[in-house]
Write a protein that holds these residues in place. Structure first.
Motif, PDB file in Angstrom:
ATOM      1  N   LEU B  71       0.881  -1.223   0.030  1.00  0.00           N
ATOM      2  CA  LEU B  71       0.288   0.058  -0.074  1.00  0.00           C
ATOM      3  C   LEU B  71       0.946   1.363  -0.080  1.00  0.00           C
ATOM      4  O   LEU B  71       0.600   2.222  -0.839  1.00  0.00           O
ATOM      5  N   ALA B  72       1.991   1.265   1.135  1.00  0.00           N
ATOM      6  CA  ALA B  72       2.621   2.277   1.102  1.00  0.00           C
ATOM      7  C   ALA B  72       3.397   2.757  -0.400  1.00  0.00           C
ATOM      8  O   ALA B  72       3.561   3.875  -0.857  1.00  0.00           O
ATOM      9  N   VAL B  73       3.826   1.580  -1.128  1.00  0.00           N
ATOM     10  CA  VAL B  73       4.663   1.834  -2.366  1.00  0.00           C
ATOM     11  C   VAL B  73       3.636   2.262  -3.537  1.00  0.00           C
ATOM     12  O   VAL B  73       3.959   3.246  -4.306  1.00  0.00           O
ATOM     13  N   THR B  74       2.456   1.694  -3.589  1.00  0.00           N
ATOM     14  CA  THR B  74       1.687   1.960  -4.482  1.00  0.00           C
ATOM     15  C   THR B  74       1.183   3.520  -4.341  1.00  0.00           C
ATOM     16  O   THR B  74       0.845   4.245  -5.404  1.00  0.00           O
ATOM     17  N   LEU B  75       0.983   3.689  -3.121  1.00  0.00           N
ATOM     18  CA  LEU B  75       0.569   5.301  -2.704  1.00  0.00           C
ATOM     19  C   LEU B  75       1.721   6.236  -3.259  1.00  0.00           C
ATOM     20  O   LEU B  75       1.381   7.360  -3.843  1.00  0.00           O
ATOM     21  N   LEU B  76       2.794   6.028  -3.012  1.00  0.00           N
ATOM     22  CA  LEU B  76       4.041   6.884  -3.264  1.00  0.00           C
ATOM     23  C   LEU B  76       4.314   6.697  -4.827  1.00  0.00           C
ATOM     24  O   LEU B  76       4.590   7.827  -5.209  1.00  0.00           O
ATOM     25  N   ILE B  77       4.082   5.910  -5.499  1.00  0.00           N
ATOM     26  CA  ILE B  77       4.288   5.782  -6.943  1.00  0.00           C
ATOM     27  C   ILE B  77       2.999   6.301  -7.713  1.00  0.00           C
ATOM     28  O   ILE B  77       3.174   6.927  -8.673  1.00  0.00           O
ATOM     29  N   GLY B  78       2.001   5.567  -7.086  1.00  0.00           N
ATOM     30  CA  GLY B  78       0.735   5.480  -8.114  1.00  0.00           C
ATOM     31  C   GLY B  78       0.133   7.131  -7.941  1.00  0.00           C
ATOM     32  O   GLY B  78      -0.521   7.161  -8.999  1.00  0.00           O
ATOM     33  N   VAL B  79      -0.010   7.921  -6.814  1.00  0.00           N
ATOM     34  CA  VAL B  79      -0.867   8.863  -6.940  1.00  0.00           C
ATOM     35  C   VAL B  79      -0.157   9.936  -7.534  1.00  0.00           C
ATOM     36  O   VAL B  79      -0.672  10.497  -8.064  1.00  0.00           O
ATOM     37  N   PRO B  80       1.391  10.217  -7.488  1.00  0.00           N
ATOM     38  CA  PRO B  80       1.702  11.210  -8.220  1.00  0.00           C
ATOM     39  C   PRO B  80       1.464  10.918  -9.682  1.00  0.00           C
ATOM     40  O   PRO B  80       1.408  11.706 -10.638  1.00  0.00           O
ATOM     41  N   ALA B  81       1.765   9.535  -9.922  1.00  0.00           N
ATOM     42  CA  ALA B  81       1.694   9.123 -11.501  1.00  0.00           C
ATOM     43  C   ALA B  81       0.255   9.288 -12.053  1.00  0.00           C
ATOM     44  O   ALA B  81       0.130   9.968 -13.020  1.00  0.00           O
ATOM     45  N   ALA B  82      -0.547   9.070 -11.170  1.00  0.00           N
ATOM     46  CA  ALA B  82      -2.189   9.333 -11.606  1.00  0.00           C
ATOM     47  C   ALA B  82      -2.193  10.838 -11.952  1.00  0.00           C
ATOM     48  O   ALA B  82      -2.818  11.266 -12.866  1.00  0.00           O
ATOM     49  N   TYR B  83      -1.780  11.448 -11.016  1.00  0.00           N
ATOM     50  CA  TYR B  83      -1.680  13.221 -11.142  1.00  0.00           C
ATOM     51  C   TYR B  83      -1.140  13.435 -12.451  1.00  0.00           C
ATOM     52  O   TYR B  83      -1.689  14.135 -13.235  1.00  0.00           O
ATOM     53  N   ALA B  84       0.203  12.906 -12.816  1.00  0.00           N
ATOM     54  CA  ALA B  84       0.748  13.413 -13.807  1.00  0.00           C
ATOM     55  C   ALA B  84      -0.017  12.933 -15.258  1.00  0.00           C
ATOM     56  O   ALA B  84       0.070  13.768 -16.099  1.00  0.00           O
ATOM     57  N   LEU B  85      -0.359  11.943 -15.212  1.00  0.00           N
ATOM     58  CA  LEU B  85      -1.069  11.186 -16.299  1.00  0.00           C
ATOM     59  C   LEU B  85      -2.370  12.042 -16.609  1.00  0.00           C
ATOM     60  O   LEU B  85      -2.734  12.290 -17.640  1.00  0.00           O
ATOM     61  N   ALA B  86      -3.123  12.381 -15.496  1.00  0.00           N
ATOM     62  CA  ALA B  86      -4.453  12.912 -15.746  1.00  0.00           C
ATOM     63  C   ALA B  86      -4.208  14.557 -16.185  1.00  0.00           C
ATOM     64  O   ALA B  86      -5.006  15.215 -16.877  1.00  0.00           O
TER      65      ALA B  86
END
Lengths: 339, 262, 267
Positions: B71-86
């Motif tokens: 969870l920690a890793v997916t939050l750290l990688i995934g949330v900023p990436a989702a923002y950049a992609l959006a």
């Protein structure tokens, strides 16, 4: 086909009545609109006639001589145009229009010729083989109308057929729709919340409020002789003139308004277009706001009664905000409601 | 014929429910029955659950630890990436999205083989729990990115950000003050999905685990192969107790995020 | 720092992670498939060996059967649950979505409890029916985890159908069966394509269930597993993995182009 409703009412679950017991008779070939604000029961009434809802016990719905009260929608042989048009996206324009005929299991040749006939009547020839998704809003509306009309229904029911279109298109299509409906010659019931639409299209209008028909009559009757404050305000935006009845007429905050001799004791209403600037008029008011609308000015007036009234002013110039003006109202323009 | 068309759908629904529910109930019952073959008359007991704890506590705890780390890793990688992609929708973003979604389309077994052949020789990494973690992140990351991206696509991100920028907020403040708070429903739904999937992950984990590092589902496979039915059932019961509330929370959070979207 | 730099920075962890743990391993997988004696000819070998071909055929057959049955069951149940409101509906819905979070191993165990040597069916039928370890058991296992996935997709689509469509068909004289064929099923088609593709791809790649059931038939994931762990035939295991991955990935890709983007996850 005459349509006769006797004691038709509808209650959803244990909630309040959506439609109070209603009697209504519509003659063959007549175009009737059900007009009212949202939630007034007009769509419920339409769906009861269609057979999409079942009326509370005790109701009777007759198409001509036939009692259809307990027939489901698919056996009532009506044509319905939905607010969203509900065109089948998996079929072409032609297949949509022919669907009702296919359900009647008519011979293929006959289906084809009748579909072509309706396509021509609704001027849909250039679009007949298109997909539904490739049509504009106005074209979809015509396809929905053609589909409902193709099986030659006994009655056409239209649920806000213009409300999905944008304002400019709605105006253009209103007259076209009226002409098409006249050319069909069937009995039509038309639901709308837009008074202009109702007045423009129908032979008679039933104004509904809170699950009841408040008044029914020709557009002119409703406009000129409303019988209740609700109808007066909803059809043509009449404004109440609140004052005391004494000698000489109606005593308003801004002056005394003479009343015609035949006026009863009920409330008096006036429309904005009948409130005239007149240097010799008996009424005084203060100009609150001035809005230039091209063909005329719309003036907001205070101190005439205790509520703000509006007057339409045609002319090259308008009074300024804060100015005092005098006004008059032609006696025949006053709407005197029964008590 | 009329009866058939009216009741057939209900019958199919009930039959499907029975098919899914009956073995689940069997396993719950078997897990708390003293002797499964003699049936309920042998009495109810928590003995088997106790034995499971004795045998498999390590694997249960490892799974919880892995799920939280994942969870920690997916939050750290995934949330900023989702923002950049959006923020930068376009061909490149779509290709990248498609690429990180590959672990959903390719069987876990194939991915595990790929990881093993590239990193299997590095013993320090191979035998460490972070090796399994990599597999779990690989599999769950697309779920986090999508959940957050869906919410960001539904709110008017661009205008919100321009509003914040016009008030003088630098990019990282806009991310912290505007993006993350508004994406919270998506982050919550994504987080619950990640934890649920990580705790249940087997296909990748079976290939990546070592005898000293067994996760809960690996332990389950082990108990099915070598333990008596009551212990296997009791272990399954423990798994249900962990996963069912998570699943329900996940469905609730996803429905809530979708309600906010519409 | 400009907004563009910040955006790149946000993407950086994802790029590094997927390069190191997705892109490079996949490249390595492709390379190792050709690292055996046969070189790239291994793909030809794969198609010539009856063992691999029959495994592929069996996997395809089971997956296709599961897809068809899961679609039939879940569409029926999904339409019913989406269009009816009754007491107990919420409970039925929770039961039907419960297995969403069950890993393949647990599903395998569920099938053993149903049809294994100590299973329910064996206990209550006189004929001592044991089917858990057969192709039928595998089929049931795949069906077990496919039903919830298909159901959720179909229901989501069913709830989005404009009720006026059905009313329009009825107002034109269509009886219920025609409404189903002319309106409901066409409206559900994209969702069914999407859900079917997911069910098919998931079944193709399912490993845990087959592993637990220790089935007597060879499905592709089990063949890959035995090639890798028992025979240490890394090249063939890699080649088969790539073939399997290509099949599942392309099924999902085709389904997505057919259904207009509704296919999301392979689970």
């Amino acid at each position: 086909m005459t349509l006769t409703l006797t004691c038709v009412a509808k209650t959803y679950g244990s909630g309040p009545r959506a439609l109070h017991p209603t009697d209504l008779r519509i003659e063959t070939g007549e175009i009737l609109s059900l007009l009212g604000p949202s939630g007034c029961g007009k769509t419920t009434l339409l769906r009861l006639i269609a057979g999409l809802e079942e009326a509370d016990p005790g109701a009777e719905i007759r198409f001509g001589d036939e009692d259809v009260t307990h027939l489901p929608v698919e056996r009532r042989h009506i044509g319905m145009v939905f607010q969203s048009y509900a065109l089948f996206p998996n079929m072409s324009v032609r297949d949509n229009i022919g669907y009702g005929l296919r359900m009647q299991r008519l011979p293929r040749a006959e289906i084809r010729s009748r579909v072509e006939e309706v396509i021509a009547l609704c001027r849909l020839e250039p679009y007949a083989d298109r997909a539904i998704t490739a049509l504009s809003g106005g074209q979809r509306q015509r396809v929905a109308l053609a589909r409902a009309f193709a099986p030659r229904p006994r009655i056409m029911l239209l649920d806000e057929p213009l409300s999905a279109l944008d304002a400019a298109l709605r105006l253009a299509l209103r007259d076209e729709l009226a002409a098409l409906l006249r050319s069909f010659g069937t009995t039509v019931i038309f639901v709308t919340h837009d008074q202009d639409e109702a007045l423009a299209i129908s032979d008679r209008v039933a104004v509904m409020e809170a699950g009841q028909i408040r008044q029914i009559g020709t557009p002119e009757e409703l406009y000129r002789a409303p019988r209740s404050p609700f109808v007066a305000e909803f059809v043509g935006h009449a404004m109440p003139l609140a004052g005391a009845r004494r000698v000489g007429g109606l005593h308003l905050a801004g002056g005394i308004l003479p009343l015609p001799a035949e006026a009863g004791p009920g409330p008096v209403y006036v429309r904005a277009e009948d409130l005239r600037l007149d240097p010799h008029g008996p009424l005084r008011a203060c100009v609150d706001s001035v809005t230039f609308l091209g063909t005329h000015y719309r003036l907001g007036l205070s101190a005439l009664t205790d509520q703000r009234l509006y007057a339409l002013h045609h002319g090259q110039s308008a009074p300024r905000v804060g100015e005092a003006v005098t006004l008059s109202i032609a006696p025949e323009a006053l709407i005197c409601l029964p008590l | 014929m009329k009866l058939l068309t009216r009741y057939m759908p209900l019958a199919v629904t009930l039959l499907a429910c029975a098919f899914l529910l009956v073995p689940t109930l069997q396993s719950v019952l078997a897990g708390i029955t003293a002797n499964y073959f003699r049936g309920l008359s042998s009495g109810l007991t928590l003995k088997w659950v106790g034995e499971v704890w004795g045998l498999y506590a390590d694997s249960i705890l490892l799974s919880i630890w892995l799920a939280l780390a994942c969870l920690a890793v997916t939050l750290l990688i995934g949330v900023p990436a989702a923002y950049a992609l959006a923020r930068a929708p376009g061909r490149l973003s779509r290709v990248l999205e498609e690429f990180i979604s590959l672990p959903l389309a390719i069987p876990g077994l194939a991915l595990a083989l790929a990881l093993l052949q590239l990193y299997g020789a590095q013993q320090g990494f191979r035998a460490h729990w972070s090796f399994i973690l990599v597999g779990h992140v690989l599999y769950t990351l697309p779920f986090m990115v999508r959940a957050v991206q869906a919410v960001l696509a539904a709110i008017d991100l661009k205008t919100l950000e321009e509003g914040a920028a016009s008030l003088g907020a630098p990019p990282w403040r806009r991310f912290v003050d505007i993006v993350v708070p508004n994406a919270l429903p998506g982050i919550l739904a994504g987080s619950l999905t990640v934890v649920t999937l990580s705790i249940g992950e087997f296909n990748l984990t079976w290939m990546l685990h070592t005898p000293l590092l067994k996760t809960l589902p690996v332990g389950l496979a082990d108990s099915y192969a070598s333990m008596r039915l009551e212990i296997a059932s009791a272990y399954t019961l423990v798994f249900f107790v962990m996963i069912v509330p998570l699943l329900m929370a996940m469905q609730w959070a996803t429905a809530r995020a979708q309600r906010i979207l519409s | 720092m400009t907004a563009r730099h910040f955006g790149t920075l946000c993407l950086l962890p994802l790029l590094i992670f997927s390069l190191a743990f997705l892109a490079l391993p996949l490249v390595r997988l492709v390379l190792s498939s050709a690292a055996g004696e046969a070189g790239w000819g291994i793909y030809l070998q794969m198609l010539q060996k009856p063992r691999y071909l029959s495994a592929l055929a069996q996997t395809l057959a089971v997956s296709a059967a599961v897809t068809v049955v899961a679609l039939a069951v879940s569409t029926t149940a999904g339409l019913y649950l989406a269009r009816n409101r009754f007491r107990g509906r919420a409970i039925l819905l929770s039961i039907l979505t419960l297995p969403l979070a069950f890993p393949g191993v647990v599903v395998g165990f569920m099938i053993i409890l149903l049809g294994g040597r100590q299973g329910l069916v064996n206990q209550i039928t006189p004929g001592h029916l044991v089917f858990a370890y057969s192709t039928f058991g595998l089929f049931l296992g795949y069906l077990y985890f496919s039903i919830p996935r298909v159901l959720l997709t179909v229901m989501a689509a069913a709830e989005k159908i404009d009720p006026a469509l059905e009313e329009a068909a009825r107002s034109l004289g269509a009886p219920p069966s025609r409404v189903l064929w002319d309106v409901l099923l066409p409206a559900l088609r994209p969702a069914m394509v999407a859900a079917g593709a997911i069910a098919f791809a998931t079944a193709m790649g399912a490993f845990g269930t087959a592993f637990t059931l220790a089935t007597d038939i060879d499905v592709l994931p089990m063949v890959i597993y035995t090639e890798f762990t028992l025979s240490a035939n890394f090249a063939m295991a890699s080649a088969l993995s790539i073939a399997l991955g290509l099949v599942t990935w392309s099924v999902l890709l085709i389904a997505r182009s057919l259904s207009g983007g509704a296919v999301a996850s392979g689970g």
